[in-house]
Design an enzyme around this catalytic site. Sequence first.
Site, PDB file in Angstrom:
ATOM      1  N   GLU A 272       8.694 -12.690 -11.552  1.00 39.19           N
ATOM      2  CA  GLU A 272       9.397 -12.657 -12.836  1.00 39.19           C
ATOM      3  C   GLU A 272      10.882 -12.953 -12.678  1.00 39.19           C
ATOM      4  O   GLU A 272      11.733 -12.257 -13.236  1.00 39.19           O
ATOM      5  CB  GLU A 272       9.184 -11.295 -13.515  1.00 39.19           C
ATOM      6  CG  GLU A 272       7.712 -11.027 -13.809  1.00 39.19           C
ATOM      7  CD  GLU A 272       7.457  -9.696 -14.511  1.00 39.19           C
ATOM      8  OE1 GLU A 272       8.192  -8.725 -14.262  1.00 39.19           O
ATOM      9  OE2 GLU A 272       6.508  -9.645 -15.307  1.00 39.19           O
TER      10      GLU A 272
ATOM     11  N   ASP B  54      -1.173  -5.629 -15.582  1.00 43.28           N
ATOM     12  CA  ASP B  54       0.103  -4.913 -15.747  1.00 43.28           C
ATOM     13  C   ASP B  54      -0.026  -3.638 -16.563  1.00 43.28           C
ATOM     14  O   ASP B  54       0.406  -3.604 -17.709  1.00 43.28           O
ATOM     15  CB  ASP B  54       1.136  -5.847 -16.391  1.00 43.28           C
ATOM     16  CG  ASP B  54       2.540  -5.275 -16.306  1.00 43.28           C
ATOM     17  OD1 ASP B  54       2.743  -4.303 -15.567  1.00 43.28           O
ATOM     18  OD2 ASP B  54       3.434  -5.816 -16.979  1.00 43.28           O
TER      19      ASP B  54
ATOM     20  N   GLU C  46       4.686   2.164 -21.188  1.00 40.64           N
ATOM     21  CA  GLU C  46       5.027   0.829 -21.690  1.00 40.64           C
ATOM     22  C   GLU C  46       3.959   0.275 -22.627  1.00 40.64           C
ATOM     23  O   GLU C  46       4.277  -0.264 -23.681  1.00 40.64           O
ATOM     24  CB  GLU C  46       5.232  -0.125 -20.500  1.00 40.64           C
ATOM     25  CG  GLU C  46       5.514  -1.559 -20.915  1.00 40.64           C
ATOM     26  CD  GLU C  46       5.788  -2.481 -19.725  1.00 40.64           C
ATOM     27  OE1 GLU C  46       5.773  -1.990 -18.576  1.00 40.64           O
ATOM     28  OE2 GLU C  46       6.009  -3.683 -19.948  1.00 40.64           O
TER      29      GLU C  46
ATOM     30  N   HIS D 104      -3.544  -6.876 -22.792  1.00 42.85           N
ATOM     31  CA  HIS D 104      -2.317  -7.668 -22.939  1.00 42.85           C
ATOM     32  C   HIS D 104      -2.244  -8.373 -24.300  1.00 42.85           C
ATOM     33  O   HIS D 104      -2.037  -9.588 -24.384  1.00 42.85           O
ATOM     34  CB  HIS D 104      -2.229  -8.707 -21.807  1.00 42.85           C
ATOM     35  CG  HIS D 104      -0.819  -9.142 -21.501  1.00 42.85           C
ATOM     36  ND1 HIS D 104      -0.072  -9.903 -22.362  1.00 42.85           N
ATOM     37  CD2 HIS D 104      -0.003  -8.907 -20.443  1.00 42.85           C
ATOM     38  CE1 HIS D 104       1.123 -10.135 -21.833  1.00 42.85           C
ATOM     39  NE2 HIS D 104       1.199  -9.530 -20.682  1.00 42.85           N
TER      40      HIS D 104
END
Lengths: 717, 717
Positions: free
Chosen positions: B308, B382, B410, B538
């Site tokens: 990233e 993730d 998150e 996601h």
Amino acid sequence: MKKLIFALIIFFMSVGHSFAESGYRLWMRYDQINDEALRTQYLKSLSGIRIDTISPTLKAASDELGKGLSGLLGRTLGLSSTASIEAGSVVAGTPASSSLIRGLKLQSLAGLGDEGYMLSSMVHNGKQITVIAANTDVGVLYGSFHLLRLVQTQQPVVKLSIVEKPLLKHRVLNHWDNLDRTVERGYAGFSLWNWHLLPGYLQQRYIDYARANASIGINGTVLTNVNANSLILTEEFLPKVAAIANVLRPYGIKVYLTARFSSPIEIGKLKTADPLDESVKKWWKDKADEIYRHIPDFGGFLVKANSEGQPGPQNYGRSHAEGANLLADALAPHNGIVMWRAFVYSHEVDEDRFKQAYNEFKPLDGQFRKNVLVQVKNGPIDFQPREPFSPLFGAMPKTPLMMEFQITQEYLGQATHLVYQAPLYKEVLDADTYVKGKGSTVARVVDGSLDKHALSGIAGVANIGDDLNWTGHLFGQSNWYAFGRLAWNHQLSSENIADEWTGMTFSNVPEFKVSLRGMMMKSRENLVNYMTPLGLHHIMGWDHHYGPGPWIKDKPRMDWTSFYYHKADSVAIGFDRTASGSNALSQYSPQVRKFYGDLKTCPPEYLLWFHRLPWSHRMKTGESLWEALSQRYQQGAESMDPLIAGWNKLAPYVDQERFDQVRMLLAIQKKEAWWWHDACLAYFQSRSGLPFPQGVTPPKETLEFYESQHFHFVPGI
Amino acid sequence: MKKLIFALIIFFMSVGHSFAESGYRLWMRYDQINDEALRTQYLKSLSGIRIDTISPTLKAASDELGKGLSGLLGRTLGLSSTASIEAGSVVAGTPASSSLIRGLKLQSLAGLGDEGYMLSSMVHNGKQITVIAANTDVGVLYGSFHLLRLVQTQQPVVKLSIVEKPLLKHRVLNHWDNLDRTVERGYAGFSLWNWHLLPGYLQQRYIDYARANASIGINGTVLTNVNANSLILTEEFLPKVAAIANVLRPYGIKVYLTARFSSPIEIGKLKTADPLDESVKKWWKDKADEIYRHIPDFGGFLVKANSEGQPGPQNYGRSHAEGANLLADALAPHNGIVMWRAFVYSHEVDEDRFKQAYNEFKPLDGQFRKNVLVQVKNGPIDFQPREPFSPLFGAMPKTPLMMEFQITQEYLGQATHLVYQAPLYKEVLDADTYVKGKGSTVARVVDGSLDKHALSGIAGVANIGDDLNWTGHLFGQSNWYAFGRLAWNHQLSSENIADEWTGMTFSNVPEFKVSLRGMMMKSRENLVNYMTPLGLHHIMGWDHHYGPGPWIKDKPRMDWTSFYYHKADSVAIGFDRTASGSNALSQYSPQVRKFYGDLKTCPPEYLLWFHRLPWSHRMKTGESLWEALSQRYQQGAESMDPLIAGWNKLAPYVDQERFDQVRMLLAIQKKEAWWWHDACLAYFQSRSGLPFPQGVTPPKETLEFYESQHFHFVPGI
């Protein structure tokens, strides 16, 4: 046995929503009074609470009296309506809320207005009672806090005959809080306002913030930064603002927002923000209507326009008055006000920054709508450790001028220096403008009495953040407190305010209070000495304003450099603002002009504000200017040792955690005071080329060393 | 009378440094036990504390036992050395600290290692005592917290015979905290680390943070964000890091930092950061030496490289192993470790993101230095509400793999959703990789037992900020707690951990604990249902990951869009990771591959992770896939009402302030659960074109409405 049970209960109550000793409770600590005799005496006069809690505000007063008196006096006081009173009852209310109060036909109420109150010991039906009476519920709340303060500071409560009302109408905190929760010039963590979780999640902190403000009479708060974001005026944020307003309302606090002048373009999709454009006028009118649908008692707007890059009416060739009136007209139907800041200056104008606000605004006097206040910073530059009062005070008799003080210590050591600011506020408020002869003080300009304005106000840029103790430095609390007290009554003395605060915050033991008062009263002058003695100003670090930076020069804006302000060279130092220089002094009345302009009368504290003088200039003390400057820096830095020793002696009176907080910060302050001393002396010596006088400690490092210091992520930008 | 005085004293002690009821005290609440009989019983076994406080760690243990037991038992327990014991003494120490402990010649100590302890009831010289013994001081501290936990949860303390040691060596929090105090993916305010005031100002919070971590056995903390800033490695910041390390050291907690791979260029003025360059090697060696001069027991580095946008060894054509070894060699002389993250994927690689970490790292197995752990996120993508375990677990037998869990939510409703994560952690830890046959669980890979690694570790991305209650949501505390407990012993059950936490945090009343356990145990599955049922993943809002965003498509990085992961069209939905698709399943052992790959065995919870299926696909329940998906969303959203009703029923057991905190957040959660339900169903219906099955509430608004929602200043970015 019973007493102990009570003590236990009360202790539980008193710590209800607070850290025990982090400082979270501020000055609203209701721990039991140690002095048994005194406590017994209080219990005779204050043995029960009688209040008709018919409104949220009266409920708040009742809660506070219940929690406070019960905590302080170590006994859960009976709480009921004013229908049945007993000897020792504290009876609180308005003629409207209580038939008992109505029946008392209290003469004094007539003069108390909307926020005043009376506190009176009297005999009713043969019973000795204490009356808290007012015309409004919020007056009762204020009176309740007054009674609590008397007990917290261990004053007598028999034979009370107190009548109080505020000298100023709008007593407002300005939060320079951004929507991402950073706080411009904030040194106490991040913004209290958790926008993301609003309106659904209401922190206990919002309530405690409201209590603290109500306890000192603050009646308004601007939630957002003057460097404004127009998003706050959208439907995404207005329900969140309304949720905060709902929490604050019972405590008599109105919510205000900053209005970004270009909002009609940014969120309104208009092509212009020209204040004379009809679509712009309509947009603001509609926007005001929309805001009042969310918040029926919305206070109004605070505006920074055409200043430091903010958009404003001048973008369209219009005046500040035209800009302010645009918003004032939109708010007027709802009784809202505009607080329009006079803090304007341009680096494109070839004129002493000192003079620019006056030049811009004085010609506009008389052109503002009735619901506009022009908000003027206390000094002509920017919240320096010492400034002469702004020449605008007294220069715009047709316009109500609002005082803007900075509570947050942008230029006063940020959150690590112990600086009690009441003497700074008082110095400005008590300054005489002479515009209508002797006694035309700044305070009388601001409170409206000089020019007979009904509208009046004072703003303090808040030092409040989400730190556990609210203000970062525990003594920052004293500045929040002092601001509020002076906003209510600018005639109070700094000493008395210090005594109130120390008594409520720490201890009422006389030797403790006297010592701490002494330390507090000296603290601001200490700082002036180690930072900017003899009238130096604006010589701090670039951008973040952290630490010394007298060498700052050659930046895109000359008026943001240090050199612009001190102009030190091998021969002389200081800014000539007499007739031979920028003649800024001409903006004052003749008496003030003469006082500062004449070297014989100009006090050394203001010398370099107005005069450019050779290093060899003889001071009244006989020293040269260079020697005097050096000695002041020395004096300032050396003042830290007695301060630290003084605090250490007070250890027995302060709990460990709060004692340690201050102890650690004093150590940082000492280090930074010497840093200022060293860096400034190194720099000014590089200009003067003169040796340090005897007794002055030479800088530890070279000038290059101090110039090379860079700091990352300094808070508050 | 005496009892009451004690009670009073104790209460003062117990609230020493805490908000009474804001949640600040976490699970370390030492309020007096209400049950008088139980308290009396405890006082018989625990009537005094005997410990030789010859080290800061033993002093910490002594303080905690003193404060804790005195608070819980309502009597100030005598504190003295182990030289004189009495019946009822709690005797704590090591053979080195106490001759009494030495004299006991405790057999069990041999197997306890550096961090284990024993808790034992025994008779010594005719006196019944409780012994907390360990080989090290920190073992004694851990044992002390264990004893406190037993009393806090009202367990028996007679006939104790407890022997404990951690199953994992490094139990570490990862703070994604930036130097400006923002926290990436932080939803509980801002960073605890007040860098500007360090090293001079040490908040009480640092100590309370250390206590909380020690109480659950966490022994390391990475202070800084994996998206790293090299400034942390400079002389401006290292003294500040050292100050934190000094506070944490007595509590057995080592400090780690994130190392930005390009630091040699950014702060070292080198031209390259190539790991094979000699000047780079020297730079890191010198830097490590410098760090250890500040912090002699510095833990080591955590590194995110070539991921990233972060720099890394691949910038120079070197492998992750070469990068990790560079740092490992620099740290090795000081016994530091490198935690090198396997979270790498590139949108320039035309390969299923699921597969990329495995493809990158598996070939490097055996190439890492002895002091390197490769830190692997629990799932291949993730931190989604549910992921299959990462195929790297079991695939690198020569390398110790560290587990990375995310405690901060998150993707789990951030700080407004009540989600107890122990079941998520357990699901992963208990998953069987089959790499060495049945029973080759992920936990056994991570704890090193499967491949006989001495080095082992687990990391949790912290959910801690400067909010008064530390974690924003009070129930976020349960996730911090559960992470620590599972890091110590992954064999504990989620239910038992919930019971411990609720008992310590709220109440030990059985009906309360049973109810709350039920609510907590269901909470994660509820969230999966209203966010990402049947293996969806996601599909959240862009960038801030707040709220639903299944429509996210056409962004610069395909692998950051939602469409990439669900690929829903009019015919089908899901990501085919079988042999007919990306064949990501081939990265697992044959048993796992078959289990997930075969529609007959693949659990519905993982269906769309591995299969692309027509909307009409028949589920085992007989419903179509479309119907099942709709029903799960419905089930998830509808789960909020019983949760809220459940909490409301628990009001009598919880103080007002904490009750209200949760109540307000549950209302927000309900709103957001329905938002997910509505937005996702609106979107997926726009793909499938199918009617909603009976019982499914149609979306309140149009898809366009949900797509048009934009949010400013969402926290945690």
